[in-house]
Design a protein around this motif. Structure first.
Motif, PDB file in Angstrom:
ATOM      1  N   VAL A  68      -2.254  12.297   6.932  1.00  0.00           N
ATOM      2  CA  VAL A  68      -1.861  13.151   5.814  1.00  0.00           C
ATOM      3  C   VAL A  68      -1.475  14.543   6.299  1.00  0.00           C
ATOM      4  N   GLY A 115     -12.812   5.697   6.629  1.00  0.00           N
ATOM      5  CA  GLY A 115     -11.426   5.529   6.207  1.00  0.00           C
ATOM      6  C   GLY A 115     -10.779   6.849   5.863  1.00  0.00           C
ATOM      7  N   GLY A 116     -11.519   7.727   5.196  1.00  0.00           N
ATOM      8  CA  GLY A 116     -10.991   9.042   4.855  1.00  0.00           C
ATOM      9  C   GLY A 116     -10.738   9.897   6.082  1.00  0.00           C
ATOM     10  N   THR A 134      -2.928   4.650   4.188  1.00  0.00           N
ATOM     11  CA  THR A 134      -3.749   4.683   5.405  1.00  0.00           C
ATOM     12  C   THR A 134      -5.230   4.545   5.074  1.00  0.00           C
ATOM     13  N   PHE A 135      -5.648   5.073   3.926  1.00  0.00           N
ATOM     14  CA  PHE A 135      -7.048   4.942   3.525  1.00  0.00           C
ATOM     15  C   PHE A 135      -7.408   3.478   3.295  1.00  0.00           C
ATOM     16  N   ASN A 161      -5.860   0.756   4.433  1.00  0.00           N
ATOM     17  CA  ASN A 161      -5.798  -0.001   5.687  1.00  0.00           C
ATOM     18  C   ASN A 161      -6.933   0.367   6.634  1.00  0.00           C
ATOM     19  N   ALA A 162      -7.281   1.659   6.653  1.00  0.00           N
ATOM     20  CA  ALA A 162      -8.368   2.106   7.535  1.00  0.00           C
ATOM     21  C   ALA A 162      -9.698   1.510   7.103  1.00  0.00           C
ATOM     22  N   GLN A 218      -1.601   9.002   2.362  1.00  0.00           N
ATOM     23  CA  GLN A 218      -3.044   9.059   2.117  1.00  0.00           C
ATOM     24  C   GLN A 218      -3.605   7.732   1.628  1.00  0.00           C
ATOM     25  N   SER A 242      -7.522   8.597   7.577  1.00  0.00           N
ATOM     26  CA  SER A 242      -6.404   8.915   6.691  1.00  0.00           C
ATOM     27  C   SER A 242      -6.021  10.386   6.772  1.00  0.00           C
ATOM     28  N   SER A 243      -7.003  11.260   6.918  1.00  0.00           N
ATOM     29  CA  SER A 243      -6.737  12.701   6.886  1.00  0.00           C
ATOM     30  C   SER A 243      -5.830  13.157   8.024  1.00  0.00           C
ATOM     31  N   THR A 252      -9.408  15.279   1.908  1.00  0.00           N
ATOM     32  CA  THR A 252      -9.071  13.860   1.851  1.00  0.00           C
ATOM     33  C   THR A 252     -10.329  13.009   1.947  1.00  0.00           C
ATOM     34  N   ASN A 277       0.823  -1.212   0.000  1.00  0.00           N
ATOM     35  CA  ASN A 277       0.000   0.000   0.000  1.00  0.00           C
ATOM     36  C   ASN A 277       0.857   1.262   0.000  1.00  0.00           C
TER      37      ASN A 277
END
Length: 316
Positions: A234, A226-227, A201-202, A204-205, A198, A230-231, A296, A114
């Motif tokens: 980021v 997830g966003g 992590t998106f 995986n989240a 971004q 991730s944010s 994000t 990823n």
């Protein structure tokens, strides 16, 4: 609406996937550009001056938005939007497509895949194809326009462009073609780091949220959650690169087109930390998160949902 089988990648034709990625980020840009204006002002405030030795025109997100609105009108909060849309569409269309292609070929299923796929997609988005070096002129012009305001609350160098087209014309006349690509050495590491964080992590989240069974797997709340996760990553990873890029883009130049304040990415980084302190690299992190967070979240949510819709219409 039908969704792909659980665990299966959404396979979309390359031209369509490019358009979906570009459209998702352009939609997000419309909502978040006012925060980008505020972030730019805060990052230029107190440039190369010791803390406490300058007047702070902007003291936070809300106060800054009010100040911009009062000085420049409501349209002032959308300064640089046209350049921002062009930049978002070209860079992210390629970036999102390359990442989805990496999913299709199974790269993201490998250990560290990823992160690698996100970094490669970001690097290619900055260096190859449509965004190649096209993104830098638009981002530079966007920064110039967003920094412009009345003298009473001005921060950073004021370029005084009248529009996107006049900004391109002025830069070209004063600095030549290469002047349009000023600051690209700060843009490449910024995009690589931001893209890796971004997208990795998106992905995986989303898997973590699905594992927790908080929502059904095909719910729009999965990419939304997830966003949101991730944010955070980021914003922390990108803000120092963002501050350096903003300074490089906005600095004045001499008669030969050389920056008057910074020679390049490393020189800018060292001067900021030496004269303003390490924390100056996180100037504007609150508006950066307030902007990067929704951007994000909205970009990834729109991208995910647009791809689901496309998958549905391709299979029905």
């Amino acid at each position: 609406m039908a969704s792909p089988p659980p665990g299966a990648a959404i396979s979309i034709s390359p031209p369509v996937d490019f358009v979906l990625g570009a459209s998702a980020c352009c939609l997000a840009c419309v909502f978040t550009n006012p925060l980008e204006v505020v972030k730019t002002r805060l990052q230029l405030q107190g440039e190369l001056r010791a803390r406490g030795s300058y007047t702070r025109h902007y003291r936070g997100v809300v106060q800054a938005m009010v100040a911009v609105g009062q000085a420049d009108g409501l349209r002032g909060l959308q300064k640089g939007l046209t350049a921002g849309l062009l930049y978002q569409g070209m860079m992210n269309g390629v970036r999102f497509y390359l990442y989805s292609y990496a999913e299709d070929v199974g790269l993201t299923q490998q250990p560290g895949g990823n992160v690698a796929a996100g970094a490669i997609a970001g690097a290619m988005g900055a260096l190859v194809g449509s965004p190649a070096y096209l993104r830098t002129p638009f981002l530079q012009v966007k920064t110039h326009l967003q920094a412009q305001t009345v003298a009473a609350i001005a921060v950073g160098h004021q370029h005084n462009h009248q529009s996107v087209s006049s900004a391109f014309e002025t830069i070209y006349k004063k600095q030549g073609v290469l002047g349009l690509w000023r600051g690209v050495n700060g843009a490449v590491p910024r995009v690589m780091v931001g893209s890796a964080v971004q997208l990795a992590t998106f992905a995986n989240a989303k898997e973590w949220v699905k594992h927790k069974k908080w929502f059904s797997d095909d719910s729009w709340l999965v990419p939304l959650a997830g966003g949101m996760i991730s944010s955070v990553g980021v914003s922390i990873a990108m803000t120092p690169f963002d501050v350096v890029s903003t300074r490089l883009y906005n600095q004045p130049v001499d008669s030969e087109g050389r920056g008057r304040l910074y020679r390049g990415f490393l020189d800018c980084f060292l001067k900021i930390t030496h004269k303003e302190g390490v924390l100056a690299l996180y100037k504007g992190i609150v508006p950066a998160y307030v902007r990067l967070g929704p951007h994000t979240i909205l970009s990834l949510l729109f991208w995910e949902e647009l791809r689901k819709m496309t998958y549905y219409y391709q299979h029905h």
